[in-house]
Design a protein around this motif. Sequence first.
Motif, PDB file in Angstrom:
ATOM      1  N   GLU A  48      -1.322  12.355  -3.336  1.00 33.86           N
ATOM      2  CA  GLU A  48      -0.970  12.179  -4.739  1.00 33.86           C
ATOM      3  C   GLU A  48       0.500  12.496  -4.991  1.00 33.86           C
ATOM      4  N   SER A  49       1.003  13.529  -4.333  1.00 33.48           N
ATOM      5  CA  SER A  49       2.404  13.904  -4.539  1.00 33.48           C
ATOM      6  C   SER A  49       3.365  12.870  -3.946  1.00 33.48           C
ATOM      7  N   MET A  50       2.948  12.209  -2.844  1.00 33.79           N
ATOM      8  CA  MET A  50       3.795  11.209  -2.198  1.00 33.79           C
ATOM      9  C   MET A  50       3.550   9.802  -2.757  1.00 33.79           C
ATOM     10  N   GLU A  51       2.542   9.675  -3.620  1.00 27.52           N
ATOM     11  CA  GLU A  51       2.168   8.375  -4.181  1.00 27.52           C
ATOM     12  C   GLU A  51       1.876   7.369  -3.073  1.00 27.52           C
ATOM     13  N   ILE A  52       0.998   7.792  -2.177  1.00 26.99           N
ATOM     14  CA  ILE A  52       0.513   6.952  -1.078  1.00 26.99           C
ATOM     15  C   ILE A  52      -1.002   7.054  -1.069  1.00 26.99           C
ATOM     16  N   PRO A  53      -1.728   5.941  -0.941  1.00 23.69           N
ATOM     17  CA  PRO A  53      -3.191   6.025  -0.888  1.00 23.69           C
ATOM     18  C   PRO A  53      -3.655   6.966   0.215  1.00 23.69           C
ATOM     19  N   LEU A  54      -4.726   7.682  -0.050  1.00 18.15           N
ATOM     20  CA  LEU A  54      -5.211   8.681   0.888  1.00 18.15           C
ATOM     21  C   LEU A  54      -5.459   8.096   2.271  1.00 18.15           C
ATOM     22  N   GLU A  55      -6.063   6.902   2.329  1.00 18.01           N
ATOM     23  CA  GLU A  55      -6.389   6.319   3.629  1.00 18.01           C
ATOM     24  C   GLU A  55      -5.160   5.886   4.405  1.00 18.01           C
ATOM     25  N   ASN A  56      -4.019   5.710   3.723  1.00 11.86           N
ATOM     26  CA  ASN A  56      -2.780   5.396   4.413  1.00 11.86           C
ATOM     27  C   ASN A  56      -1.999   6.637   4.794  1.00 11.86           C
ATOM     28  N   LEU A  57      -2.220   7.715   4.065  1.00 16.00           N
ATOM     29  CA  LEU A  57      -1.574   8.973   4.439  1.00 16.00           C
ATOM     30  C   LEU A  57      -2.119   9.473   5.766  1.00 16.00           C
ATOM     31  N   LEU A  58      -3.440   9.386   5.940  1.00 11.96           N
ATOM     32  CA  LEU A  58      -4.065   9.800   7.196  1.00 11.96           C
ATOM     33  C   LEU A  58      -5.386   9.051   7.330  1.00 11.96           C
ATOM     34  N   THR A  59      -5.592   8.425   8.465  1.00  9.43           N
ATOM     35  CA  THR A  59      -6.829   7.683   8.697  1.00  9.43           C
ATOM     36  C   THR A  59      -8.022   8.615   8.505  1.00  9.43           C
ATOM     37  N   ARG A 116       0.835  -1.206   0.000  1.00  5.87           N
ATOM     38  CA  ARG A 116       0.000   0.000   0.000  1.00  5.87           C
ATOM     39  C   ARG A 116       0.868   1.254   0.000  1.00  5.87           C
ATOM     40  N   LEU A 117       1.901   1.247   0.808  1.00  5.91           N
ATOM     41  CA  LEU A 117       2.782   2.420   0.871  1.00  5.91           C
ATOM     42  C   LEU A 117       3.519   2.634  -0.447  1.00  5.91           C
ATOM     43  N   LEU A 118       3.752   1.559  -1.178  1.00  6.87           N
ATOM     44  CA  LEU A 118       4.374   1.665  -2.502  1.00  6.87           C
ATOM     45  C   LEU A 118       3.352   2.000  -3.580  1.00  6.87           C
ATOM     46  N   ASN A 119       2.076   2.084  -3.169  1.00  8.36           N
ATOM     47  CA  ASN A 119       0.989   2.444  -4.087  1.00  8.36           C
ATOM     48  C   ASN A 119       0.855   1.446  -5.231  1.00  8.36           C
ATOM     49  N   LEU A 120       1.067   0.160  -4.907  1.00  5.30           N
ATOM     50  CA  LEU A 120       0.885  -0.869  -5.915  1.00  5.30           C
ATOM     51  C   LEU A 120      -0.597  -0.968  -6.282  1.00  5.30           C
ATOM     52  N   PRO A 121      -0.905  -1.306  -7.517  1.00  4.14           N
ATOM     53  CA  PRO A 121      -2.310  -1.317  -7.958  1.00  4.14           C
ATOM     54  C   PRO A 121      -3.161  -2.353  -7.245  1.00  4.14           C
ATOM     55  N   ARG A 122      -2.568  -3.501  -6.874  1.00  7.15           N
ATOM     56  CA  ARG A 122      -3.282  -4.546  -6.132  1.00  7.15           C
ATOM     57  C   ARG A 122      -2.379  -5.032  -5.010  1.00  7.15           C
ATOM     58  N   VAL A 123      -2.961  -5.272  -3.836  1.00  8.86           N
ATOM     59  CA  VAL A 123      -2.139  -5.568  -2.662  1.00  8.86           C
ATOM     60  C   VAL A 123      -2.386  -6.966  -2.097  1.00  8.86           C
ATOM     61  N   GLY A 124      -3.207  -7.780  -2.727  1.00 13.25           N
ATOM     62  CA  GLY A 124      -3.346  -9.171  -2.301  1.00 13.25           C
ATOM     63  C   GLY A 124      -2.030  -9.904  -2.475  1.00 13.25           C
ATOM     64  N   LEU A 125      -1.805 -10.936  -1.668  1.00 11.58           N
ATOM     65  CA  LEU A 125      -0.519 -11.624  -1.704  1.00 11.58           C
ATOM     66  C   LEU A 125      -0.208 -12.169  -3.091  1.00 11.58           C
ATOM     67  N   GLY A 126      -1.176 -12.792  -3.743  1.00  8.24           N
ATOM     68  CA  GLY A 126      -0.927 -13.341  -5.069  1.00  8.24           C
ATOM     69  C   GLY A 126      -0.486 -12.282  -6.054  1.00  8.24           C
ATOM     70  N   SER A 127      -1.172 -11.134  -6.029  1.00  4.83           N
ATOM     71  CA  SER A 127      -0.841 -10.056  -6.966  1.00  4.83           C
ATOM     72  C   SER A 127       0.531  -9.470  -6.679  1.00  4.83           C
ATOM     73  N   VAL A 128       0.853  -9.274  -5.400  1.00  3.67           N
ATOM     74  CA  VAL A 128       2.139  -8.672  -5.036  1.00  3.67           C
ATOM     75  C   VAL A 128       3.288  -9.616  -5.380  1.00  3.67           C
ATOM     76  N   VAL A 129       3.119 -10.899  -5.092  1.00  8.38           N
ATOM     77  CA  VAL A 129       4.159 -11.879  -5.426  1.00  8.38           C
ATOM     78  C   VAL A 129       4.396 -11.913  -6.929  1.00  8.38           C
ATOM     79  N   GLU A 130       3.318 -11.866  -7.693  1.00  6.83           N
ATOM     80  CA  GLU A 130       3.469 -11.911  -9.149  1.00  6.83           C
ATOM     81  C   GLU A 130       4.155 -10.654  -9.669  1.00  6.83           C
ATOM     82  N   GLN A 131       3.815  -9.493  -9.101  1.00  8.52           N
ATOM     83  CA  GLN A 131       4.384  -8.239  -9.589  1.00  8.52           C
ATOM     84  C   GLN A 131       5.846  -8.083  -9.197  1.00  8.52           C
TER      85      GLN A 131
END
Length: 434
Positions: free
Chosen positions: A363-374, A144-159
């Motif tokens: 957007e400038s930090m490339e971090i999802p809004l909900e992770n930037l601040l709850t 999520r902090l890397l702003n990957l398009p999908r964060v499920g384990l299968g998707s992250v491992v594949e990417q």
Amino acid sequence: MSPAGESCSACSPDCRLSPRASACSPHGGQNVAEQDLRRHTVIDTREAYLDAVALIAAGTGPVGVDAERASGFTYSQRAYLIQVYRRDAGTFLFDPPAIGMMSELNEAIADAEWIFHAASQDLACLREVGLDPARIFDTELGARLLNLPRVGLGSVVEQLLGIHLAKEHSAANWSTRPLPEPWLVYAALDVELLPDLRDQMAIMLGEAGKSVIATQEFAAVLAREAKPQRAEPWRRLSGIHAIRGLRNLAIARELWLARDGLARSLDVSPGRLVPDAALVAAAKHAPQTRQALSALREFSGRASRSELDRWWGAVETGLTTDDLPQAKSATDTLPPPRAWADRNPEADLRYKAARAAVTEIAESMEIPLENLLTPEHLRRLAWSPPENVDEASVAIALDELGARPWQVDVTAQRIAEAFVDAHQAEEPGEETAS
């Protein structure tokens, strides 16, 4: 399998070799046949468990950890399988109900970093059996902090590793015994790839300048306290908003409590006994006799007739009790932002201005809004801002709400400025009149 479709020559066909790994991670230097057998064998005795602990203690590096529950099948959220992988030790599948407390394992890896994918989902059930890490790396949160398009384990491992990881057994009933062989293969692979994934992700977080952010986020997951139990948990009943009348609400409450007690005693998910929709239907109709309840077509579920006396007893209590519930529970929950313009227009202006500012930062930090601040932190701050709004007061308020230091550093000033701008926009008429 590797991207080229080849498998490690020393491994079983189930082995999936990371293109970045110098050796087949699941096996290390051990006897291949012994390790391949163990990685698909459930450890369910204390003797075998203690032998495994000794092997894990002798391993090297961080420890991949995962837990499988039976959500949707059982009442409890206990772990029915715990998977552990460590380099130079191998893969181990533990049966917690059979083993009991696992404090020896916790002591053996107390100084190691534990790698999870979505640690918040597993920590509670691990702590129930004495497993409580001091330091973690969460690959789902890292994604999520890397702003990957999908964060499920299968998707992250594949990417990140170029490996296809099937996830067909993620929603299985892990309380099943014996566990089918394909499930065990799935469970083993869930942890065997975590160290390689962690190493690659750590490099990427460093290159993105987000290592400190990740460290604070991981620590926050560990420190997060469990949510307190609701004062009136029966109000979680899906569809309860459609029930009108305090007497009908009392019936819903009693039915929910009766079902919850039975589900707890049987360790069965409540909805598998009688679904929420059936309880709501009974509460809305308020049947006056046992026969009327039995004849109610909407009152369905596998235990709806076999436990009819129980359900009728609950309905009867709801029909006769003097302890009627309030129409709505006492709560400090804020109204939805869409209602703020009417209920608290000043807060509405503050929230919209601050949310726009925080969105720009995200957007400038490339971090999802909900992770930037709850989101809840921003809403509460906008609803009840400090008396004197400036960067320092907003920073203090965010800290009290639970924001991490990095979040405070990057948002406090912009939020304060947004609040001030919103306040000035509230009173254009006063400037004109003067």
